[in-house]
Design a protein around this motif. Structure first.
Motif, mmCIF file in Angstrom:
data_model
loop_
_atom_site.group_PDB
_atom_site.id
_atom_site.type_symbol
_atom_site.label_atom_id
_atom_site.label_comp_id
_atom_site.label_asym_id
_atom_site.label_seq_id
_atom_site.Cartn_x
_atom_site.Cartn_y
_atom_site.Cartn_z
ATOM 1 N N TYR A 104 0.955 -1.201 0.127
ATOM 2 C CA TYR A 104 -0.007 -0.002 -0.021
ATOM 3 C C TYR A 104 0.883 1.332 -0.085
ATOM 4 C CZ TYR A 104 -3.943 -2.965 0.920
ATOM 5 O OH TYR A 104 -4.926 -3.940 0.969
ATOM 6 N N VAL A 105 0.471 2.135 -0.763
ATOM 7 C CA VAL A 105 1.208 3.532 -0.807
ATOM 8 C C VAL A 105 0.086 4.640 -0.384
ATOM 9 C CG1 VAL A 105 2.549 5.196 -2.371
ATOM 10 C CG2 VAL A 105 2.685 2.512 -2.482
ATOM 11 N N ARG A 106 0.441 5.590 0.120
ATOM 12 C CA ARG A 106 -0.327 6.826 0.517
ATOM 13 C C ARG A 106 0.678 8.072 0.082
ATOM 14 N NH1 ARG A 106 -2.579 6.758 6.299
ATOM 15 N NH2 ARG A 106 -0.494 7.205 6.812
ATOM 16 N N VAL A 107 -0.135 8.846 -0.911
ATOM 17 C CA VAL A 107 0.467 9.928 -1.412
ATOM 18 C C VAL A 107 -0.300 11.210 -1.477
ATOM 19 C CG1 VAL A 107 2.026 8.545 -2.770
ATOM 20 C CG2 VAL A 107 -0.173 9.151 -3.610
ATOM 21 N N PRO A 108 0.100 12.195 -1.640
ATOM 22 C CA PRO A 108 -0.730 13.560 -1.901
ATOM 23 C C PRO A 108 -1.384 13.428 -3.351
ATOM 24 C CG PRO A 108 1.461 14.173 -1.325
ATOM 25 C CD PRO A 108 1.405 12.755 -1.322
ATOM 26 N N SER A 109 -2.782 13.937 -3.361
ATOM 27 C CA SER A 109 -3.480 13.596 -4.711
ATOM 28 C C SER A 109 -2.867 14.391 -5.968
ATOM 29 C CB SER A 109 -4.783 14.020 -4.493
ATOM 30 O OG SER A 109 -4.878 15.318 -4.000
ATOM 31 N N GLU A 110 -1.963 15.624 -5.412
ATOM 32 C CA GLU A 110 -1.483 16.382 -6.561
ATOM 33 C C GLU A 110 -0.070 15.586 -7.363
ATOM 34 O OE1 GLU A 110 -1.602 17.345 -3.264
ATOM 35 O OE2 GLU A 110 -3.006 18.795 -3.378
ATOM 36 N N TRP A 111 0.069 14.290 -6.500
ATOM 37 C CA TRP A 111 1.183 13.379 -7.412
ATOM 38 C C TRP A 111 0.413 12.302 -8.334
ATOM 39 C CZ3 TRP A 111 4.992 11.853 -2.989
ATOM 40 C CH2 TRP A 111 5.486 13.000 -2.534
ATOM 41 N N VAL A 112 -0.626 12.366 -8.257
ATOM 42 C CA VAL A 112 -1.415 11.012 -8.703
ATOM 43 C C VAL A 112 -1.742 11.356 -10.136
ATOM 44 C CG1 VAL A 112 -3.078 9.263 -8.555
ATOM 45 C CG2 VAL A 112 -2.331 10.244 -6.392
ATOM 46 N N MET A 279 2.189 18.815 -13.728
ATOM 47 C CA MET A 279 1.083 17.930 -14.024
ATOM 48 C C MET A 279 0.453 17.850 -15.457
ATOM 49 S SD MET A 279 -0.455 15.007 -12.989
ATOM 50 C CE MET A 279 0.054 14.711 -11.291
ATOM 51 N N THR A 280 0.133 19.198 -15.978
ATOM 52 C CA THR A 280 -0.328 19.193 -17.249
ATOM 53 C C THR A 280 0.703 18.484 -18.175
ATOM 54 O OG1 THR A 280 -1.491 21.412 -16.610
ATOM 55 C CG2 THR A 280 -1.121 20.725 -18.928
ATOM 56 N N LYS A 281 2.004 18.715 -18.252
ATOM 57 C CA LYS A 281 2.829 17.963 -19.081
ATOM 58 C C LYS A 281 3.027 16.541 -18.608
ATOM 59 C CE LYS A 281 7.412 18.592 -20.720
ATOM 60 N NZ LYS A 281 8.804 19.199 -21.080
ATOM 61 N N ARG A 282 3.126 16.426 -17.533
ATOM 62 C CA ARG A 282 3.086 14.907 -17.111
ATOM 63 C C ARG A 282 2.162 13.930 -17.711
ATOM 64 N NH1 ARG A 282 5.990 12.632 -12.304
ATOM 65 N NH2 ARG A 282 6.530 14.804 -11.968
ATOM 66 N N LYS A 283 0.861 14.387 -17.494
ATOM 67 C CA LYS A 283 -0.184 13.944 -18.267
ATOM 68 C C LYS A 283 -0.089 13.919 -19.782
ATOM 69 C CE LYS A 283 -4.004 14.744 -14.827
ATOM 70 N NZ LYS A 283 -5.084 15.778 -14.549
ATOM 71 N N ALA A 284 0.305 14.787 -20.345
ATOM 72 C CA ALA A 284 0.533 14.556 -22.002
ATOM 73 C C ALA A 284 1.586 13.862 -22.400
ATOM 74 C CB ALA A 284 0.784 16.220 -22.414
ATOM 75 N N ILE A 285 2.722 13.691 -21.483
ATOM 76 C CA ILE A 285 3.819 12.772 -21.947
ATOM 77 C C ILE A 285 3.239 11.317 -21.701
ATOM 78 C CG2 ILE A 285 5.837 11.899 -21.187
ATOM 79 C CD1 ILE A 285 6.411 14.443 -22.759
ATOM 80 N N TRP A 286 2.511 11.034 -20.796
ATOM 81 C CA TRP A 286 2.043 9.600 -20.324
ATOM 82 C C TRP A 286 0.996 9.327 -21.447
ATOM 83 C CZ3 TRP A 286 3.457 5.716 -17.902
ATOM 84 C CH2 TRP A 286 4.581 5.961 -16.920
ATOM 85 N N LYS A 287 0.085 10.379 -21.927
ATOM 86 C CA LYS A 287 -0.882 9.907 -23.190
ATOM 87 C C LYS A 287 -0.007 9.654 -24.374
ATOM 88 C CE LYS A 287 -4.590 12.002 -25.636
ATOM 89 N NZ LYS A 287 -5.697 13.210 -25.577
ATOM 90 N N ARG A 288 0.985 10.118 -24.610
ATOM 91 C CA ARG A 288 2.231 9.909 -25.728
ATOM 92 C C ARG A 288 2.576 8.457 -25.368
ATOM 93 N NH1 ARG A 288 5.722 14.561 -28.418
ATOM 94 N NH2 ARG A 288 5.357 13.036 -30.143
ATOM 95 N N MET A 289 2.979 8.198 -24.281
ATOM 96 C CA MET A 289 3.479 6.854 -24.095
ATOM 97 C C MET A 289 2.537 5.780 -24.209
ATOM 98 S SD MET A 289 6.345 7.027 -21.097
ATOM 99 C CE MET A 289 5.502 7.905 -19.892
ATOM 100 N N ALA A 290 1.143 6.354 -23.957
ATOM 101 C CA ALA A 290 0.137 5.294 -24.067
ATOM 102 C C ALA A 290 -0.288 4.886 -25.297
ATOM 103 C CB ALA A 290 -1.328 5.586 -23.054
ATOM 104 N N ALA A 291 -0.051 5.843 -26.262
ATOM 105 C CA ALA A 291 -0.427 5.597 -27.700
ATOM 106 C C ALA A 291 0.600 5.601 -28.575
ATOM 107 C CB ALA A 291 -1.485 6.981 -27.994
ATOM 108 N N GLU A 292 1.239 6.939 -29.082
ATOM 109 C CA GLU A 292 1.812 6.927 -30.279
ATOM 110 C C GLU A 292 3.344 6.309 -30.078
ATOM 111 O OE1 GLU A 292 3.446 11.098 -31.185
ATOM 112 O OE2 GLU A 292 1.794 11.417 -29.767
ATOM 113 N N TRP A 293 3.737 6.301 -28.497
ATOM 114 C CA TRP A 293 4.972 5.777 -28.086
ATOM 115 C C TRP A 293 4.688 4.260 -27.212
ATOM 116 C CZ3 TRP A 293 7.238 11.055 -26.316
ATOM 117 C CH2 TRP A 293 7.512 11.777 -27.356
ATOM 118 N N ALA A 294 3.517 3.559 -27.739
ATOM 119 C CA ALA A 294 3.319 2.517 -26.703
ATOM 120 C C ALA A 294 4.303 1.385 -27.135
ATOM 121 C CB ALA A 294 1.859 2.296 -27.039
ATOM 122 N N ILE A 295 4.916 1.025 -26.289
ATOM 123 C CA ILE A 295 6.111 -0.038 -26.582
ATOM 124 C C ILE A 295 6.192 -1.070 -25.493
ATOM 125 C CG2 ILE A 295 7.481 1.465 -27.959
ATOM 126 C CD1 ILE A 295 9.440 1.467 -25.634
ATOM 127 N N ALA A 296 5.413 -0.986 -24.440
ATOM 128 C CA ALA A 296 5.480 -2.113 -23.248
ATOM 129 C C ALA A 296 5.474 -3.389 -23.685
ATOM 130 C CB ALA A 296 4.173 -1.652 -22.352
#
Length: 330
Positions: A104-112, A279-296
């Motif tokens: 279990y992990v507890r964090v500030p919502s601003e990090w999520v 956070m705005t950039k963080r979400k945008a980068i994760w969106k790119r990793m989930a779509a156009e850069w999806a390599i998992a």
């Protein structure tokens, strides 16, 4: 809540010890979102965290782990509801705030970060901080001209490591065709070419006896995960107007170079930080990793249990680790 397992670091007079212990939420750092961990990942920074003088953790006891993905158990912030799939990387997680090597992990919502719909919780940790850093490097290079030339010559250093191997995969996925992987591990050549490298250079062949202020313009862009002498040797080889994105220091924090690549060839040196990205950039980068850069699905990945983590710490410190290692929690 009943007790749960976590890897706990404790400091003695002469050393830092780590062991899996049963703890309660009272031993977690404060935050308004409680997450049940599905996966975490092991990064080079985590291997430093378990050392006495690793330069990562200053206050003990501490739970390391700078990445986590899982589901929300409870939240006092209306933006997150129980059952939501989320991820957290960076900020103080696993450094000054109890981290991801815990059930279990507890964090500030601003990090999520809400998990993008295209990503599974496992895929998010195959990428993790390493993937996020790789994506930030590519994004930085694209903002400095990379996106205009799919055939640009790109050098990726420390190629068998987590950040670099994911970078190669993302660059290939994005359509870049001229990727040179620099590694000291000859045995990784086949895997790196499978990831997307068009050429593999061995470090022993790349490093000159003496680094000249300017050399042949072999590379349009450099994605450096090593630092130190490797970066110093790469900078004089960058073409006019090219750029180097730098994000690592496994080769040392010093940089012995000259101003000539910058003032005679207009080379740009782009420092990449993945910890405090807004956070705005963080979400945008994760969106790119989930779509156009999806390599998992094609990344070099080893899945382990929390009990097996110490072997990976040792491999990272010995330079024997290849690709990504993720921890699965039951």
């Amino acid at each position: 809540m009943e007790k749960f397992s976590a890897l706990l670091l404790q400091e003695t007079d002469e050393n830092v010890t780590h062991s899996i212990q049963e703890i309660t939420t009272d031993q977690l750092s404060e935050g308004d979102v409680l997450i049940k961990t599905s996966y975490s990942s092991i990064n080079y920074k985590d291997s430093l965290a378990v050392q006495k003088k690793g330069g990562v953790i200053r206050s003990y006891p501490m739970i390391p782990g700078i990445d986590v993905s899982g589901t929300v158990v409870s939240s006092s912030n209306d933006s997150f509801k129980p059952g939501d799939s989320v991820l957290v990387t960076g900020y103080g997680l696993g450094v000054s705030h109890t981290g991801g090597f815990s059930e279990y992990v507890r964090v500030p919502s601003e990090w999520v970060v809400p998990l993008p719909a295209e990503l599974t919780e496992k895929a998010a940790m195959v990428l993790g901080t390493a993937g996020f850093t790789a994506a930030l490097c590519i994004d930085g290079l694209e903002q400095h001209g990379l996106s205009e030339n799919k055939n640009a010559s790109i050098l990726v250093t420390g190629a068998s490591g987590g950040v670099a191997s994911l970078s190669i995969g993302m660059l290939k996925k994005a359509g870049y065709t001229n990727i040179t992987a620099l590694t000291r591990k000859k045995e990784s050549e086949a895997a790196l070419k499978q990831l997307g490298a068009s050429e593999v250079l061995l470090l022993e062949d790349f490093m000159p006896e003496k680094i000249r202020p300017l050399g042949k313009q072999d590379f349009d862009f450099v994605l450096d995960t090593v630092g130190g002498e490797v970066l110093a040797a790469a900078l004089p080889l960058i073409s006019y107007g090219g750029s180097a994105a730098i994000c690592g220091n496994a080769g040392g924090i010093g940089l012995n170079t000259t101003v000539l690549p910058f003032i005679l060839r207009g080379v740009n040196l782009l420092g990449i930080d993945s910890v405090n990205v807004e956070m705005t950039k963080r979400k945008a980068i994760w969106k790119r990793m989930a779509a156009e850069w999806a390599i998992a699905d094609t990344a070099l990945v080893n899945e382990i249990t929390l009990q097996e983590a110490p072997q990976t710490f040792a491999a990272l410190q010995q330079g024997a680790h290849i690709g990504r290692t993720i921890i699965k929690f039951s």
